[in-house]
Each structure stands twice: as C-alpha cells, then as structure tokens.
Scaffold this motif. Structure first.
Motif, PDB file in Angstrom:
ATOM      1  N   ASN A 194      53.461 -39.903  32.520  1.00 22.47           N
ATOM      2  CA  ASN A 194      52.990 -39.367  31.253  1.00 22.47           C
ATOM      3  C   ASN A 194      52.497 -37.931  31.435  1.00 22.47           C
ATOM      4  OD1 ASN A 194      52.690 -39.519  28.541  1.00 22.47           O
ATOM      5  ND2 ASN A 194      50.862 -40.805  28.564  1.00 22.47           N
ATOM      6  N   PHE A 195      53.294 -37.171  32.114  1.00 18.02           N
ATOM      7  CA  PHE A 195      52.944 -35.805  32.485  1.00 18.02           C
ATOM      8  C   PHE A 195      53.783 -34.848  31.650  1.00 18.02           C
ATOM      9  CE2 PHE A 195      53.129 -32.013  35.189  1.00 18.02           C
ATOM     10  CZ  PHE A 195      51.857 -31.960  35.728  1.00 18.02           C
ATOM     11  N   HIS A 196      53.149 -33.826  31.113  1.00 16.00           N
ATOM     12  CA  HIS A 196      53.859 -32.870  30.270  1.00 16.00           C
ATOM     13  C   HIS A 196      54.303 -31.675  31.092  1.00 16.00           C
ATOM     14  CE1 HIS A 196      54.115 -29.519  27.313  1.00 16.00           C
ATOM     15  NE2 HIS A 196      54.840 -30.421  26.689  1.00 16.00           N
ATOM     16  N   ILE A 197      55.554 -31.663  31.497  1.00 14.48           N
ATOM     17  CA  ILE A 197      56.060 -30.605  32.376  1.00 14.48           C
ATOM     18  C   ILE A 197      56.329 -29.329  31.588  1.00 14.48           C
ATOM     19  CG2 ILE A 197      57.976 -29.907  33.852  1.00 14.48           C
ATOM     20  CD1 ILE A 197      58.388 -32.824  34.551  1.00 14.48           C
ATOM     21  N   SER A 198      55.813 -28.207  32.089  1.00  9.42           N
ATOM     22  CA  SER A 198      56.112 -26.935  31.432  1.00  9.42           C
ATOM     23  C   SER A 198      57.036 -26.076  32.289  1.00  9.42           C
ATOM     24  CB  SER A 198      54.825 -26.183  31.131  1.00  9.42           C
ATOM     25  OG  SER A 198      54.176 -25.840  32.322  1.00  9.42           O
ATOM     26  N   SER A 199      57.040 -26.323  33.577  1.00 12.52           N
ATOM     27  CA  SER A 199      57.907 -25.548  34.463  1.00 12.52           C
ATOM     28  C   SER A 199      57.988 -26.249  35.809  1.00 12.52           C
ATOM     29  CB  SER A 199      57.343 -24.144  34.649  1.00 12.52           C
ATOM     30  OG  SER A 199      56.059 -24.226  35.219  1.00 12.52           O
ATOM     31  N   ILE A 234      51.574 -30.883  39.448  1.00  6.94           N
ATOM     32  CA  ILE A 234      50.401 -30.019  39.501  1.00  6.94           C
ATOM     33  C   ILE A 234      49.941 -29.688  38.087  1.00  6.94           C
ATOM     34  CG2 ILE A 234      49.467 -27.828  40.308  1.00  6.94           C
ATOM     35  CD1 ILE A 234      51.546 -27.837  42.480  1.00  6.94           C
ATOM     36  N   CYS A 235      48.720 -30.040  37.771  1.00 10.17           N
ATOM     37  CA  CYS A 235      48.200 -29.777  36.436  1.00 10.17           C
ATOM     38  C   CYS A 235      47.669 -28.347  36.354  1.00 10.17           C
ATOM     39  CB  CYS A 235      47.099 -30.768  36.073  1.00 10.17           C
ATOM     40  SG  CYS A 235      46.465 -30.485  34.412  1.00 10.17           S
ATOM     41  N   ASN A 236      48.122 -27.617  35.366  1.00  9.93           N
ATOM     42  CA  ASN A 236      47.706 -26.222  35.213  1.00  9.93           C
ATOM     43  C   ASN A 236      46.246 -26.100  34.794  1.00  9.93           C
ATOM     44  OD1 ASN A 236      50.172 -25.013  35.845  1.00  9.93           O
ATOM     45  ND2 ASN A 236      50.940 -25.346  33.768  1.00  9.93           N
ATOM     46  N   HIS A 250      55.114 -28.374  37.220  1.00  2.86           N
ATOM     47  CA  HIS A 250      53.873 -27.836  36.665  1.00  2.86           C
ATOM     48  C   HIS A 250      53.753 -28.202  35.194  1.00  2.86           C
ATOM     49  CE1 HIS A 250      52.885 -25.119  40.069  1.00  2.86           C
ATOM     50  NE2 HIS A 250      54.157 -25.329  40.327  1.00  2.86           N
ATOM     51  N   GLY A 251      52.549 -28.460  34.769  1.00  2.00           N
ATOM     52  CA  GLY A 251      52.325 -28.774  33.357  1.00  2.00           C
ATOM     53  C   GLY A 251      50.936 -29.325  33.145  1.00  2.00           C
ATOM     54  N   LEU A 252      50.831 -30.293  32.268  1.00  2.00           N
ATOM     55  CA  LEU A 252      49.529 -30.893  31.980  1.00  2.00           C
ATOM     56  C   LEU A 252      49.580 -32.385  32.290  1.00  2.00           C
ATOM     57  CD1 LEU A 252      48.630 -29.215  28.565  1.00  2.00           C
ATOM     58  CD2 LEU A 252      47.697 -28.671  30.818  1.00  2.00           C
ATOM     59  N   CYS A 253      48.554 -32.858  32.984  1.00  2.00           N
ATOM     60  CA  CYS A 253      48.484 -34.284  33.268  1.00  2.00           C
ATOM     61  C   CYS A 253      48.090 -35.023  31.986  1.00  2.00           C
ATOM     62  CB  CYS A 253      47.508 -34.569  34.394  1.00  2.00           C
ATOM     63  SG  CYS A 253      45.803 -34.178  34.015  1.00  2.00           S
ATOM     64  N   CYS A 269      47.919 -17.756  35.787  1.00  2.00           N
ATOM     65  CA  CYS A 269      48.046 -18.992  36.566  1.00  2.00           C
ATOM     66  C   CYS A 269      47.517 -20.156  35.751  1.00  2.00           C
ATOM     67  CB  CYS A 269      47.227 -18.908  37.851  1.00  2.00           C
ATOM     68  SG  CYS A 269      48.070 -18.101  39.187  1.00  2.00           S
ATOM     69  N   GLU A 270      46.348 -19.933  35.201  1.00  2.00           N
ATOM     70  CA  GLU A 270      45.681 -20.996  34.438  1.00  2.00           C
ATOM     71  C   GLU A 270      46.550 -21.417  33.263  1.00  2.00           C
ATOM     72  OE1 GLU A 270      41.558 -20.028  33.567  1.00  2.00           O
ATOM     73  OE2 GLU A 270      41.770 -21.324  31.808  1.00  2.00           O
TER      74      GLU A 270
END
Lengths: 146, 146
Positions: A122-127, B95-97, B133-136, A66-67
């Motif tokens: 400015n959010f890095h989307i991974s999924s 949502i930031c992982n 989902h990703g990183l803020c 999850c992390e």
DNA sequence: GGTATACTTGATACAAAATATCAGTAAAGG
DNA sequence: CCTTTACTGATATTTTGTATCAAGTATACC
C-alpha cells in the motif's frame, strides 16, 4: 522558463513553501544540468547568472527538494554527493564497479514489478531508482585477460 | 567466523589482495551490522573488539569492498554515507519521502528485466539496487487528510 | 622455519563537504 | 503599503573523508 522547472516550483508552492528568486534560479540550473550534479557544481552554475546567491541556499534548496521527492542524492564514484532528478518517473543506471562509469538505460517492463510491490505494501510510488552493479564490457575483458 | 564474512574475505584474496587481521575484523563487523552502517559507526564497532584498528583502515577497506562490488554507499536521510551489503545479490527498498523510513522487500521477477538489459549492453551484473520512492501507507493518509 | 618483498596499516595532518547561527531581506496576505 | 513570517547569505564550525609516510605484517620463496 523551462516547463520541468515550472512543475517543480509549483510543487514547492503547493507544499506551503515560497517561490523565491533563489529557488527559481536553483531549480532552473538543476533542470539544465541534465539531472546529475553535485551541490557545489550546482552552486557554481547558479552563481554564473546570479552571483549573489549563496552556497548555503543551494544546499538548503536541495534538502527541500529531497523532502519533496524531486531529487535523490547518490554516490557516484568518489567525493561529493550527486543529486539526480526523480521528477520524470525514474532512473536506470548501469554502474561499473571498476571504472565507475555510469550508463543510463530505458526499461519499462520494470513497471510491472513495481505495481505489484506497491499494491502489496500500500505504498504510493512517485519515482524509482534501479542500479545494476557489475562490470562493463571493457572492464570485463580486462578482468578475463589477467 | 561467519560464512558470509568468509565468502567476502575469499573474494578479497581471489582479487590479489591480502587477508589481514584488520580486514577480517572489519568484514565480520560489517556482516554483523545487518548491512546498513556508516563508516564511523563501523569503525566504532570494530574498535570495541580490536581497539588498535584505525579509522583510516576502515575507510580503506570499505573503498576496497566497493571496488569489488561487495558494498555500495547510499544516502539514507541525512549525514554520513551508509554502506549496504550487496553480496547477496540485491537490495530492494521502499523509501518514504516524508518519514524517510526504509522498508525492504523481496522481488525476483525483476531478474527478467535485468537479464534483458545485461545482454543488451554486454554488462556483467554482480548485484543490484532497486529503490522505490514515494509515500508509505501512513504518510499517504496524512497527506490526503490535509 | 627464516628471509626478502611488497602490500597494508595507523598516527597525524589536511582538505573537502555539509551544517549551525543570526542579522538582514523579501515573499505572501491582508 | 504594511506586517508577519519564511527565507537568505556571510561566517564560523563541525563532520566526513583523504593524503602522507614510517612502521608493521602477510605472502612467496628458499
């Protein structure tokens, strides 16, 4: 070893965590589960092949995943959380409010929307996860007959 | 009585369920919670004003609201399920992982995508949930500095 | 307004799911 | 091979959610 599993295990190592037998077995089972499974069911699957692996370890591995953004817990109907694999980009669900059936669909024009949002924040989307809630064809007919 | 709560209570009645004091209190508390709350926290809020209302009734009402598509349980970080209000059409989350922060955004061009899917499956959409989902911004910077 | 009926409620008990603990084990780096 | 430190798994415990059933209450009908 599955390529998908390999990719996830690499992600684990790259983040400073160890590549252990337990984690290998759990990730492999997770990938083989088609990406929709509860923690307990996953534990059962893992223990068919490696009976010594404890339930606790499965829970902990899922927490780690999850992390890392590999997995996301969702509610599906009732009971325990289902974990869905997010490593392949995204999930698209149609969820019926009445029969709780989940249908998957492919839809890539959503990508445009996401790009726009990502830039703005400015959010890095991974999924991503897109759930459309409502009534499926069958349940909708039942409703209108009442 | 809040208009939003009123609307939900009407939905309950229209579906053949009764409008009771407990349900009124629970729905009102839910609406006032800004639509992100666990079952137990909701029970606490309700019981501040109406101490006689049981925990069980809160769980049952949330279950009913799920069935009506008013509410959707999701995992947010760890622990108990959070219920989010779906009555206003949809939710859009970033949502930031890493830090598990949840940011909301508005995005209506997603509507087009959904229309298309709805037609294809003959599915009657009542609400939706889009999670990216990703990183803020902040966590992404931390990552690249490592 | 009173009454019958079926739905709803809430106290209690119960089951399921998830977490904390800690001694023992195994991975990574030298 | 050895040391360090992260990881594991058995157990106990907490937390979360569910089943039960007598008592209560909303609705429809008179």
């Amino acid at each position: 070893m599955d390529r998908k599993a390999e990719k996830i295990l690499n992600r684990i190592v790259q983040n400073g965590y160890r590549r252990t037998n337990a984690r290998q077995a759990i990730v492999t089972a997770l990938v083989n589960s088609a990406g929709h499974i509860t923690a307990d069911d996953l534990a059962d699957n893992v223990r068919e092949k490696e009976p010594h692996i404890g339930r606790m370890t499965v829970y902990r591995t899922l927490e780690l995943l999850c992390e890392l953004g590999v997995v996301r817990p969702i509610f599906q109907g009732t009971g325990a959380a289902h974990y869905i694999l997010m490593d392949n980009g995204g999930h698209h669900h149609l969820i019926c409010n009445r029969c709780h059936n989940v249908m998957e669909f492919e839809e890539c024009s959503a990508a445009m929307v996401m790009e726009k949002v990502a830039k703005q924040f400015n959010f890095h989307i991974s999924s991503h996860l897109l759930e459309l809630h409502g009534l499926c064809e069958e349940c909708n007919e039942i409703s209108s007959h009442q």
